[in-house]
Motif scaffolding. Structure first.
Motif, PDB file in Angstrom:
ATOM      1  N   LYS A  75     107.533 -13.479-125.883  1.00 26.80           N
ATOM      2  CA  LYS A  75     108.438 -12.733-125.331  1.00 26.80           C
ATOM      3  C   LYS A  75     108.327 -11.914-123.953  1.00 26.80           C
ATOM      4  N   ASP A  76     107.223 -11.453-123.823  1.00 30.59           N
ATOM      5  CA  ASP A  76     106.952 -10.757-122.630  1.00 30.59           C
ATOM      6  C   ASP A  76     106.692 -11.871-121.486  1.00 30.59           C
ATOM      7  N   ILE A  77     106.075 -12.902-121.837  1.00 30.08           N
ATOM      8  CA  ILE A  77     106.172 -13.702-120.527  1.00 30.08           C
ATOM      9  C   ILE A  77     107.433 -14.621-120.306  1.00 30.08           C
ATOM     10  N   LYS A  78     108.104 -14.782-121.259  1.00 29.09           N
ATOM     11  CA  LYS A  78     109.418 -15.178-120.996  1.00 29.09           C
ATOM     12  C   LYS A  78     110.324 -14.132-120.007  1.00 29.09           C
ATOM     13  N   ARG A  79     110.252 -12.968-120.112  1.00 27.41           N
ATOM     14  CA  ARG A  79     110.719 -11.957-119.345  1.00 27.41           C
ATOM     15  C   ARG A  79     110.104 -12.107-117.869  1.00 27.41           C
ATOM     16  N   ALA A  80     109.094 -12.154-117.885  1.00 21.50           N
ATOM     17  CA  ALA A  80     108.382 -12.569-116.532  1.00 21.50           C
ATOM     18  C   ALA A  80     108.728 -13.547-115.677  1.00 21.50           C
TER      19      ALA A  80
END
Length: 203
Positions: free
Chosen positions: A91-96
């Motif tokens: 979830k975090d890396i997709k936001r980045a």
């Protein structure tokens, strides 16, 4: 007149009001006239000192820049990967990546998250995208080698491990994977490779 309820009992000598209070005093006309003639107290003029400075305004909170926000998501993804919280890491890396879709570090991290989720095949695409942006990205090379190793594509994995070590001789993970692949293939007798391994301190 209103009646005030006394909450504290009066002392015996206070039970009756004093005689002077019971009797109504007669007003002296001369005193009343003198009181009327007394001037009213003058109002004090305001000091002419410095004007009061307005209270300092609180600085407005600045919003993080897209780069700062993406870096924050990236750091969160790395932490979640290290603690095996793969769903949160993804979830975090997709936001980045949504903010910087061509960043090789973010793409490689997404590939690692997919490996942790048990999908090394899907991770290969992310590593290839990262290497398209940075062909010498040692983490992407080494991680793609690991994905190929899990898929039993040993030739591809060995090539990726060697490429990762060539790109960054200080990459300890790549060095360890090269040594492990050589040991698995029983090629530790290869003097040239052993000398290369000694020079990088992983055998």
């Amino acid at each position: 007149p209103a009646i005030i309820v006394q909450t504290v009992p009066a002392a015996p000598q206070q039970a009756q009001p004093a005689e002077s209070v019971q009797q109504t005093k007669k007003e002296d006309p001369q005193q009343a006239a003198a009181a009327e003639k007394q001037p009213e107290p003058k109002q004090q003029k305001k000091s002419r000192g410095k004007k009061e400075e307005p209270a300092a305004k609180k600085p407005k909170k600045t919003e993080p820049t897209p780069a700062e926000l993406a870096a924050e998501y990236f750091n969160g993804a790395k932490y979640n990967l290290s603690t095996n919280q793969t769903a949160a890491a993804e979830k975090d890396i997709k936001r980045a990546i949504a903010l910087f879709p061509d960043n090789p570090d973010y793409l490689a991290a997404y590939g690692l998250a997919l490996i942790q989720q048990g999908d090394p095949e899907a991770s290969l695409e992310q590593f290839s995208l990262a290497l398209k942006q940075a062909p010498s990205h040692s983490t992407a090379l080494n991680s793609r080698g690991y994905a190929n190793y899990l898929l039993r594509r040993r030739d591809e994995s060995d090539a990726d491990f060697l490429s990762a070590l060539a790109a960054d001789p200080a990459d300890g993970c790549a060095a360890a994977n090269v040594a492990a692949s050589l040991a698995a293939k029983m090629e530790c007798g290869d003097e040239e490779r052993r000398a290369h391994a000694r020079s990088h301190s992983y055998v």
